[in-house]
Motif scaffolding. Structure first.
Motif, PDB file in Angstrom:
ATOM      1  N   ALA A   1     -12.486  -5.067   8.726  1.00 24.06           N
ATOM      2  CA  ALA A   1     -12.321  -4.504   7.379  1.00 24.06           C
ATOM      3  C   ALA A   1     -10.873  -4.093   7.119  1.00 24.06           C
ATOM      4  O   ALA A   1     -10.388  -4.151   5.984  1.00 24.06           O
ATOM      5  N   LEU A   2     -10.151  -3.684   8.179  1.00 25.39           N
ATOM      6  CA  LEU A   2      -8.777  -3.181   8.010  1.00 25.39           C
ATOM      7  C   LEU A   2      -7.737  -4.291   7.902  1.00 25.39           C
ATOM      8  O   LEU A   2      -6.572  -4.017   7.624  1.00 25.39           O
ATOM      9  N   GLN A   3      -8.150  -5.545   8.108  1.00 24.04           N
ATOM     10  CA  GLN A   3      -7.171  -6.639   8.055  1.00 24.04           C
ATOM     11  C   GLN A   3      -6.485  -6.706   6.690  1.00 24.04           C
ATOM     12  O   GLN A   3      -5.307  -7.015   6.596  1.00 24.04           O
ATOM     13  N   ALA A   4      -7.234  -6.413   5.642  1.00 25.12           N
ATOM     14  CA  ALA A   4      -6.669  -6.508   4.291  1.00 25.12           C
ATOM     15  C   ALA A   4      -6.123  -5.166   3.797  1.00 25.12           C
ATOM     16  O   ALA A   4      -5.695  -5.050   2.652  1.00 25.12           O
ATOM     17  N   TRP A   5      -6.112  -4.150   4.655  1.00 23.50           N
ATOM     18  CA  TRP A   5      -5.727  -2.801   4.240  1.00 23.50           C
ATOM     19  C   TRP A   5      -4.223  -2.674   4.023  1.00 23.50           C
ATOM     20  O   TRP A   5      -3.420  -3.255   4.761  1.00 23.50           O
ATOM     21  N   HIS A   6      -3.844  -1.893   3.004  1.00 19.79           N
ATOM     22  CA  HIS A   6      -2.430  -1.555   2.781  1.00 19.79           C
ATOM     23  C   HIS A   6      -2.260  -0.047   2.986  1.00 19.79           C
ATOM     24  O   HIS A   6      -3.113   0.738   2.555  1.00 19.79           O
ATOM     25  N   PRO A   7      -1.156   0.380   3.628  1.00 22.95           N
ATOM     26  CA  PRO A   7      -0.997   1.813   3.969  1.00 22.95           C
ATOM     27  C   PRO A   7      -1.051   2.764   2.773  1.00 22.95           C
ATOM     28  O   PRO A   7      -1.289   3.953   2.952  1.00 22.95           O
ATOM     29  N   SER A   8      -0.825   2.259   1.561  1.00 23.28           N
ATOM     30  CA  SER A   8      -0.885   3.150   0.391  1.00 23.28           C
ATOM     31  C   SER A   8      -2.322   3.567   0.073  1.00 23.28           C
ATOM     32  O   SER A   8      -2.542   4.513  -0.687  1.00 23.28           O
ATOM     33  N   ASP A   9      -3.294   2.883   0.666  1.00 23.27           N
ATOM     34  CA  ASP A   9      -4.711   3.155   0.415  1.00 23.27           C
ATOM     35  C   ASP A   9      -5.219   4.176   1.446  1.00 23.27           C
ATOM     36  O   ASP A   9      -5.363   3.859   2.624  1.00 23.27           O
ATOM     37  N   SER A  10      -5.501   5.397   0.966  1.00 25.04           N
ATOM     38  CA  SER A  10      -5.866   6.477   1.896  1.00 25.04           C
ATOM     39  C   SER A  10      -7.315   6.382   2.374  1.00 25.04           C
ATOM     40  O   SER A  10      -7.731   7.154   3.236  1.00 25.04           O
TER      41      SER A  10
ATOM     42  N   SER B   1      -4.960  -2.119  14.483  1.00 28.01           N
ATOM     43  CA  SER B   1      -5.246  -2.244  13.044  1.00 28.01           C
ATOM     44  C   SER B   1      -4.370  -1.377  12.141  1.00 28.01           C
ATOM     45  O   SER B   1      -4.260  -1.668  10.955  1.00 28.01           O
ATOM     46  N   ILE B   2      -3.781  -0.309  12.669  1.00 28.41           N
ATOM     47  CA  ILE B   2      -3.069   0.645  11.810  1.00 28.41           C
ATOM     48  C   ILE B   2      -1.556   0.636  12.036  1.00 28.41           C
ATOM     49  O   ILE B   2      -0.775   0.513  11.090  1.00 28.41           O
ATOM     50  N   VAL B   3      -1.129   0.743  13.296  1.00 32.08           N
ATOM     51  CA  VAL B   3       0.306   0.907  13.595  1.00 32.08           C
ATOM     52  C   VAL B   3       1.166  -0.231  13.028  1.00 32.08           C
ATOM     53  O   VAL B   3       2.215   0.040  12.433  1.00 32.08           O
ATOM     54  N   PRO B   4       0.755  -1.508  13.160  1.00 34.90           N
ATOM     55  CA  PRO B   4       1.609  -2.572  12.588  1.00 34.90           C
ATOM     56  C   PRO B   4       1.805  -2.421  11.076  1.00 34.90           C
ATOM     57  O   PRO B   4       2.895  -2.689  10.555  1.00 34.90           O
ATOM     58  N   LYS B   5       0.772  -1.937  10.378  1.00 35.27           N
ATOM     59  CA  LYS B   5       0.883  -1.754   8.917  1.00 35.27           C
ATOM     60  C   LYS B   5       1.800  -0.568   8.597  1.00 35.27           C
ATOM     61  O   LYS B   5       2.536  -0.591   7.610  1.00 35.27           O
ATOM     62  N   LEU B   6       1.739   0.488   9.429  1.00 34.18           N
ATOM     63  CA  LEU B   6       2.624   1.646   9.208  1.00 34.18           C
ATOM     64  C   LEU B   6       4.084   1.246   9.459  1.00 34.18           C
ATOM     65  O   LEU B   6       4.992   1.683   8.736  1.00 34.18           O
ATOM     66  N   ALA B   7       4.294   0.402  10.474  1.00 33.85           N
ATOM     67  CA  ALA B   7       5.655  -0.087  10.759  1.00 33.85           C
ATOM     68  C   ALA B   7       6.191  -0.868   9.555  1.00 33.85           C
ATOM     69  O   ALA B   7       7.361  -0.744   9.174  1.00 33.85           O
ATOM     70  N   MET B   8       5.306  -1.658   8.941  1.00 29.64           N
ATOM     71  CA  MET B   8       5.685  -2.449   7.769  1.00 29.64           C
ATOM     72  C   MET B   8       6.049  -1.528   6.597  1.00 29.64           C
ATOM     73  O   MET B   8       7.013  -1.774   5.869  1.00 29.64           O
ATOM     74  N   ALA B   9       5.280  -0.440   6.441  1.00 29.57           N
ATOM     75  CA  ALA B   9       5.561   0.520   5.355  1.00 29.57           C
ATOM     76  C   ALA B   9       6.940   1.147   5.539  1.00 29.57           C
ATOM     77  O   ALA B   9       7.708   1.276   4.581  1.00 29.57           O
ATOM     78  N   LEU B  10       7.265   1.523   6.787  1.00 22.69           N
ATOM     79  CA  LEU B  10       8.587   2.124   7.038  1.00 22.69           C
ATOM     80  C   LEU B  10       9.705   1.118   6.812  1.00 22.69           C
ATOM     81  O   LEU B  10      10.791   1.475   6.361  1.00 22.69           O
ATOM     82  N   GLN B  11       9.417  -0.139   7.133  1.00 22.11           N
ATOM     83  CA  GLN B  11      10.410  -1.201   6.917  1.00 22.11           C
ATOM     84  C   GLN B  11      10.764  -1.286   5.437  1.00 22.11           C
ATOM     85  O   GLN B  11      11.910  -1.523   5.065  1.00 22.11           O
ATOM     86  N   GLY B  12       9.753  -1.065   4.586  1.00 21.50           N
ATOM     87  CA  GLY B  12       9.979  -1.161   3.136  1.00 21.50           C
ATOM     88  C   GLY B  12      10.519   0.115   2.518  1.00 21.50           C
ATOM     89  O   GLY B  12      10.781   0.164   1.314  1.00 21.50           O
ATOM     90  N   LEU B  13      10.690   1.173   3.313  1.00 17.99           N
ATOM     91  CA  LEU B  13      11.194   2.445   2.784  1.00 17.99           C
ATOM     92  C   LEU B  13      12.699   2.361   2.570  1.00 17.99           C
ATOM     93  O   LEU B  13      13.445   2.089   3.511  1.00 17.99           O
ATOM     94  N   ALA B  14      13.151   2.571   1.342  1.00 17.16           N
ATOM     95  CA  ALA B  14      14.591   2.626   1.061  1.00 17.16           C
ATOM     96  C   ALA B  14      15.026   4.080   1.090  1.00 17.16           C
ATOM     97  O   ALA B  14      14.412   4.934   0.446  1.00 17.16           O
TER      98      ALA B  14
ATOM     99  N   PHE C   1       6.990   6.849   3.249  1.00 20.71           N
ATOM    100  CA  PHE C   1       7.124   7.857   4.313  1.00 20.71           C
ATOM    101  C   PHE C   1       5.857   8.708   4.380  1.00 20.71           C
ATOM    102  O   PHE C   1       5.321   8.966   5.460  1.00 20.71           O
ATOM    103  N   ASN C   2       5.358   9.124   3.208  1.00 21.68           N
ATOM    104  CA  ASN C   2       4.148   9.962   3.178  1.00 21.68           C
ATOM    105  C   ASN C   2       2.913   9.205   3.651  1.00 21.68           C
ATOM    106  O   ASN C   2       2.026   9.800   4.272  1.00 21.68           O
TER     107      ASN C   2
END
Length: 372
Positions: free
Chosen positions: A119-128, A153-166, A177-178
């Motif tokens: 289920a988490l494969q399609a998850w985006h970190p902005s979705d709480s 299932s979670i850490v790779p997506k969080l890494a991606m979110a930080l990558q996109g943080l300006a 970041f949040n």
């Protein structure tokens, strides 16, 4: 055997505790009938029955209810569970049985983890909603299984979110970041620190370096530094590797205040990140910041400031410049809650104690902190 005890047949209970036989013959047939229509996703009716009868039932009767009536239904419901389609999360109807079934429920966990992972494969970190779904399992799954699920299932997506943080001091979007920080109390701390070490601090240091190298307003820099530090949860800011990152930033700020060239942080080449918010000037055509030439001759031996900074770090006291504040032409620093100046010519530290500037030792300074 268990079968004869609960079959309800004449004479089969001979030799058994008469109370066990009585409860089995009176209670189990109607209960067995009722559970055929019981929906495990609405645990309340059966749970209430178990709660009421538990103090009165002999252990064999209760075990039979749990093993033969409750567990098979939970097994089937967990097997049919579809996390992406169902509105009621599985923990809401499975966890209430933990006080009664405990370790017996563990046979269901691998299948649940597998379905959560899919289920988490399609998850985006902005979705709480993922955190809402997973958090109740934090203390239920074995620590190793929990960690493996998050790493997969979670850490790779969080890494991606930080990558996109300006990192943009002019207009900071804290969203990514949040999203990452929301996981800080369920993700093992070493993984959160590793995420920040690789995905956050390098670009944060580079933006700070760029800023300090381009005639900054030091009050703004201080507010920015303290604002970011406050955005970290307390348990995380106390981690040694995180503390080192913030101390490295303080060192850069102190160097800039002293009018010296700010060394590039160890985290790699001059930054493409910085140019996002400073594209209007201050950088050369190649995007590399112009670093002002040193204006002070720095001696090789440690300065008074280096000694104070080292002492502060050893004693977990914050030491930083009060930008724009001078006393007798000397930069004012805060050592914890005390204002101090460093007189390099006379190798003296002076502190503002009870409205008076007086020479102090490092030990006296530290005592001032413990008094307050």
């Amino acid at each position: 055997g268990g079968g004869s005890l609960f079959g309800g047949g004449e004479g089969e209970g001979a030799g058994q505790d008469p109370y066990v036989t009585l409860t089995s013959e009176l209670l189990l047939p109607p209960l067995r009938l009722a559970t055929t229509h019981w929906e495990p996703r609405e645990p309340e009716p059966l749970l209430r029955w178990v709660e009421i009868w538990e103090p009165l039932l002999p252990r064999p009767t209760l075990s039979h209810v749990l093993d033969m009536l409750v567990m098979p239904r939970l097994r089937r419901a967990a097997s049919d569970w579809e996390p992406r389609q169902e509105t009621v999360p599985i923990h809401a109807w499975l966890h209430p049985w933990l006080p009664y079934l405990g370790a017996q429920l563990e046979e269901l966990y691998p299948g649940i983890r597998h379905k959560l992972g899919v289920a988490l494969q399609a998850w985006h970190p902005s979705d709480s909603s993922a955190l809402v779904l997973l958090r109740p399992w934090h203390r239920v799954f074995e620590p190793g299984d929990w960690e493996a699920l998050l790493l997969r299932s979670i850490v790779p997506k969080l890494a991606m979110a930080l990558q996109g943080l300006a990192i943009n001091p002019v207009a900071q979007d804290m969203g990514p970041f949040n999203w990452v920080m929301a996981w800080h109390d369920v993700l093992p701390v070493q993984h959160m620190v590793a995420l920040l070490d690789t995905g956050f601090f390098p670009k944060w240091h580079q933006v700070l370096h760029f800023w300090l190298s381009n005639r900054p307003n030091y009050d703004e820099v201080t507010r920015w530094y303290l604002g970011w530090k406050a955005a970290f949860p307390a348990g995380l800011v106390d981690q040694e590797r995180v503390r080192k990152q913030f101390n490295a930033a303080l060192d850069m700020m102190n160097t800039a205040v002293d009018g010296q060239a700010v060394p590039m942080p160890a985290a790699g080449p001059a930054s493409a990140y910085a140019s996002r918010w400073a594209a209007d000037g201050g950088a050369g055509a190649d995007g590399v910041p112009h670093v002002p030439k040193p204006t002070l001759a720095g001696g090789a031996e440690p300065s008074l400031k280096d000694m104070v900074a080292h002492y502060a770090e050893e004693n977990s006291v914050q030491f930083m410049p009060k930008f724009g504040r001078y006393q007798d032409g000397l930069q004012v620093y805060s050592f914890g809650s005390t204002s101090i100046v460093l007189d390099n010519n006379q190798s003296v530290i002076r502190a503002l104690i009870r409205d008076r500037w007086a020479p102090v030792t490092l030990e006296t300074l530290l005592q001032q902190q413990t008094k307050k």
